[in-house]
Enzyme design. Structure first.
Site, short mmCIF file in Angstrom:
data_model
loop_
_atom_site.label_atom_id
_atom_site.label_comp_id
_atom_site.label_asym_id
_atom_site.label_seq_id
_atom_site.Cartn_x
_atom_site.Cartn_y
_atom_site.Cartn_z
N TYR A 178 0.84 -1.20 0.00
CA TYR A 178 0.00 0.00 0.00
C TYR A 178 0.88 1.25 0.00
O TYR A 178 0.71 2.15 -0.81
CB TYR A 178 -0.91 -0.03 1.22
CG TYR A 178 -1.79 1.19 1.39
CD1 TYR A 178 -3.04 1.26 0.78
CD2 TYR A 178 -1.37 2.27 2.17
CE1 TYR A 178 -3.85 2.37 0.94
CE2 TYR A 178 -2.18 3.38 2.34
CZ TYR A 178 -3.42 3.42 1.73
OH TYR A 178 -4.22 4.53 1.89
N ASP A 179 1.85 1.27 0.93
CA ASP A 179 2.72 2.43 1.08
C ASP A 179 3.69 2.59 -0.07
O ASP A 179 3.78 3.63 -0.69
CB ASP A 179 3.53 2.33 2.38
CG ASP A 179 2.67 2.66 3.59
OD1 ASP A 179 1.61 3.26 3.39
OD2 ASP A 179 3.08 2.31 4.70
N THR B 47 -9.50 -11.25 15.44
CA THR B 47 -10.28 -12.30 16.08
C THR B 47 -11.28 -12.84 15.07
O THR B 47 -11.91 -12.08 14.36
CB THR B 47 -11.04 -11.72 17.28
OG1 THR B 47 -10.16 -10.86 17.99
CG2 THR B 47 -11.53 -12.82 18.19
N LYS C 96 -15.89 -7.13 23.55
CA LYS C 96 -15.00 -6.82 22.43
C LYS C 96 -15.04 -5.31 22.28
O LYS C 96 -15.98 -4.74 21.71
CB LYS C 96 -15.49 -7.50 21.16
CG LYS C 96 -14.57 -7.29 19.97
CD LYS C 96 -15.06 -8.09 18.77
CE LYS C 96 -14.06 -8.04 17.64
NZ LYS C 96 -13.80 -6.67 17.16
N ARG D 192 -1.77 -1.01 16.30
CA ARG D 192 -1.83 -2.37 15.81
C ARG D 192 -1.22 -2.49 14.41
O ARG D 192 -0.68 -3.51 14.03
CB ARG D 192 -3.28 -2.84 15.81
CG ARG D 192 -3.46 -4.23 15.33
CD ARG D 192 -4.90 -4.65 15.60
NE ARG D 192 -5.10 -6.00 15.16
CZ ARG D 192 -5.48 -6.31 13.93
NH1 ARG D 192 -5.71 -5.36 13.08
NH2 ARG D 192 -5.62 -7.56 13.58
N LYS E 38 -20.61 -11.60 17.40
CA LYS E 38 -21.20 -10.29 17.13
C LYS E 38 -22.67 -10.50 16.88
O LYS E 38 -23.06 -11.18 15.94
CB LYS E 38 -20.55 -9.67 15.90
CG LYS E 38 -19.04 -9.48 16.06
CD LYS E 38 -18.48 -8.68 14.92
CE LYS E 38 -18.22 -7.26 15.36
NZ LYS E 38 -17.58 -6.43 14.39
N CYS F 168 -37.14 26.84 7.56
CA CYS F 168 -36.98 28.23 7.97
C CYS F 168 -36.54 28.97 6.71
O CYS F 168 -35.55 28.60 6.10
CB CYS F 168 -35.90 28.35 9.05
SG CYS F 168 -35.28 30.03 9.24
ZN LIG Z 1 -34.03 30.16 11.19
#
Ligand SMILES: [Zn+2]
Length: 654
Positions: free
Chosen positions: A65-66, A106, A143, A159, A302, A406
């Protein structure tokens, strides 16, 4: 091949708009040089990789990536804003260091059945080791949904990609404490912020806890409220080993699974997005080991979008920059999927009125992602709370279908302040112009973006932008940021988008500038704009109208000299895709293929000019049934091609 979680991330992030086909994405992921990518493709690919990386599902390695893709962008466009864009886990340039221990992700489970499978595997492993599976102790912990880091006692690391992270020990130097026992050197954990504190003190400034957590780690000087949160011990680094937990046997997990999950969420006052189960026996852990990505002795459960019935305390109106007044319901704080929810939005005041949302209304709330949830269902209606006046300026509000407006756009503080905030936020190359600063400026009589750029140091100090000891560093910073906003490069479509033109989101701004130069857009007609894909007739006329109103303010700001990157024109496209681009066409008679108006629209979209009468400039006269003889004669006399409808359809479909 992209895995399921990666596909889900892409789908949620709505990256489809970036226009990279899945197959192409997989091809690019195998590239080791980026030379052949177009600018657009390169940028789109970087954004996709970054999104996947941030959600813990990297597509390519950090190094590639870099050193391949990001480096290519830097080579081509050294000042490109993407290179400096704020990204929660890559925002700092600190030196990359090898983590003392690999931080794996995980494995995730979404159903009880997956947890059951995992338990069976653990029990198998125990039997293989001659351990009685019934004697195994399992641990369940929340978690944490924070910012992952690793503390080896000296250095705190991000990380990163799990192998290498960045040194962010500075957060301890800023006074951050370690949660739990407070001891350093306890390994992996998360930087998190206390939910109640976030809701009370930070929710107005940060969209969600995650944005705040990222800001705590930033290299540059911290905002006062971030420092304050650290000082108040609301933002902490929490090592996993110190988390409160539940412990018990596999049989207990099976029998009381839902209870355990609910208990875990209630143990902490931090955002959590799941429950981690792990076996505690070191021999079993050793025996099971890890894949390249995760430990086999651990799993994260999850729960899918959880719902809750919640009582509304009141509905408060908020005026947006367009003058639309949006209803926000304040709720009895409720824990949902691990997050404390205190507010929800209704779609519009039409919904508030029809469904009876007000004090005491019982609603069903579903948490989807981290943003403020929307009210999808009313369980028990009450008297709706509907404002008569704008909460900001007091003007009478006007209904327009389901919305309240308004109309005092010239003087309504909320509209002015939100527009100014939108401008600086959209440029995204500056800091310091948040809601509080802009409110202060506006209260001091500054009511446009242009006026902000005219301010002097003395004026800012006078308005109170100074510290208590009278130093004017705050004012100086603001001036620096204004300068930075003009000198740091930004795409011209972003600059245009910052003006907040109705129906001109960033996507439409970019599309418009792919066909016309920035300063030319003020001369465009509705006909010019409908030719561009994505602009319907109605949008196009609204855009023309808004641009005309905006022109003076736009030119004043443009004149200050921003560092704009010109959008590449896709000039050839219209000509290439249509055989009638640039031709003048007259339709006569009744068409069979479709309504004449629709055919005219289609021809316009393909780049043709449509005329009503035949002249020397006409290229085609297209005749339907009962076509007028006058037009046909005129065309033949002038030597202009006369073609029937079928033949015409043949031409445009070449
Ligand atoms: Zn207003």
């Amino acid at each position: 091949m992209l895995n399921e979680s990666q596909l889900a991330v892409l789908k949620n992030a709505k990256l489809g708009a970036l226009n990279i086909h899945l197959e192409r994405l997989e091809t690019l992921a195998r590239f080791d040089s980026a030379g052949e990518l177009s600018d657009e493709e390169l940028l789109a690919f970087l954004k996709i990789c970054n999104t996947l990386y941030r959600s813990g599902e990297p597509l390519i390695t950090d190094k590639v990536y870099d050193s391949v893709f990001l480096a290519e962008l830097e080579k081509r466009h050294p000042g490109h804003p993407y290179l400096h864009s704020v990204e929660p886990e890559k925002a700092f340039t600190g030196k990359t260091v090898v983590l003392p221990q690999r931080m794996l992700s995980t494995e995730k489970a979404y159903t009880e059945e997956s947890i059951e499978k995992w338990l069976v595997n653990i029990e198998k492993a125990a039997v293989e080791l001659g351990i009685d599976p019934d004697s195994l102790i399992f641990r369940a912990t929340p978690k944490l949904d924070g910012f992952a880091a690793y503390d080896d006692g000296k250095i705190l690391y991000t990380r990163g990609d799990g192998r290498k992270g960045t040194d962010i020990t500075r957060v301890f130097e800023r006074g951050m404490i370690v949660g739990g026992s407070g001891k350093r050197g306890l390994g992996a954990g998360e930087i998190v912020v206390n939910q109640s504190y976030f809701n009370r003190h930070l929710a107005d400034t940060f969209e969600n806890a995650r944005n705040f957590q990222a800001s705590v780690i930033k290299e540059k000087e911290l905002e006062p409220h971030a420092l304050e949160a650290i000082k108040n011990k609301a933002a902490v680094f929490f090592p996993f080993s110190e988390l409160p937990d539940w412990q018990g046997s596999a049989a207990e997990i099976r029998a009381t699974f839902e209870n355990i999950v609910a208990t875990i969420y209630s143990l902490i006052d931090y955002d959590a997005d799941g429950v981690i189960f792990e076996v505690t026996d070191e021999r079993v852990k050793q025996h099971m080991g890890a894949t390249r990505h995760h430990h086999r002795w651990q799993i994260a459960y999850k729960s899918n979008a959880e719902t809750a019935h919640v009582k509304v305390m009141r509905v408060i109106p908020q005026t947006s920059r367009s003058g639309r007044v949006n209803p926000v319901a304040e709720l009895e704080p409720t824990r949902l999927s691990g997050a404390m929810i205190a507010r929800a939005t209704a779609h519009h005041y039409g919904m508030v009125k029809e469904q009876g949302i007000g004090e005491g209304t019982l609603i069903e709330l579903t948490r989807s992602g981290m943003v403020i949830p929307k009210i999808e269902r009313v369980i028990e209606p009450k008297q709706p709370q509907i404002p008569g006046q704008c909460p900001s300026c007091g003007s009478e509000l006007i209904w327009d279908s389901d919305y309240l407006y308004c109309l005092n756009s010239a003087h309504c503080p909320a509209q002015i302040e939100n527009s100014i905030e939108h401008f600086f936020r959209t440029l995204a190359n500056n800091d310091g112009f948040g809601a509080k600063t802009i409110e202060k400026l506006h209260t001091s009589g500054v009511n446009s973006v242009y006026a902000i750029y005219q301010l002097t140091l003395e004026q800012l100090v006078e308005m109170g932008f100074r510290s208590q000891d009278g130093k004017n560093q705050i004012a100086k910073n603001l001036l620096d940021q204004l300068k930075r906003s003009r000198t740091e490069a930004i795409e011209d479509w972003r600059f245009l988008g910052a003006f907040g033109i109705w129906r001109m989101g960033l996507g439409n701004c970019e599309r418009l500038l792919q066909h016309h130069r920035l300063l030319d857009i003020f001369n465009l007609s509705v006909d010019n704009i409908v030719l561009i894909e994505g602009f319907a007739e109605k949008t196009a006329s609204a855009v023309v109208e808004s641009l005309a109103m905006l022109k003076d303010e736009f030119m004043k700001l443009y004149g200050l000299g921003f560092n704009l990157l010109q959008t590449a024109l896709i000039t050839g496209q219209l000509q290439k895709t249509s055989p009638i681009t640039g031709l003048t066409i007259v339709f006569t008679g009744t068409m069979v293929h479709g309504k004449r108006e629709d055919m005219i629209k289609e021809a316009k979209r393909l780049g043709a000019k449509i005329a009503n009468s035949v002249t020397g400039k006409t290229d085609y006269l297209v005749t339907g049934t009962d076509a007028g003889a006058t037009k046909i004669n005129a065309a033949q006399q002038k030597g202009i091609k006369v073609i029937g409808e079928q033949e015409y359809l043949g031409v445009i479909r070449q």
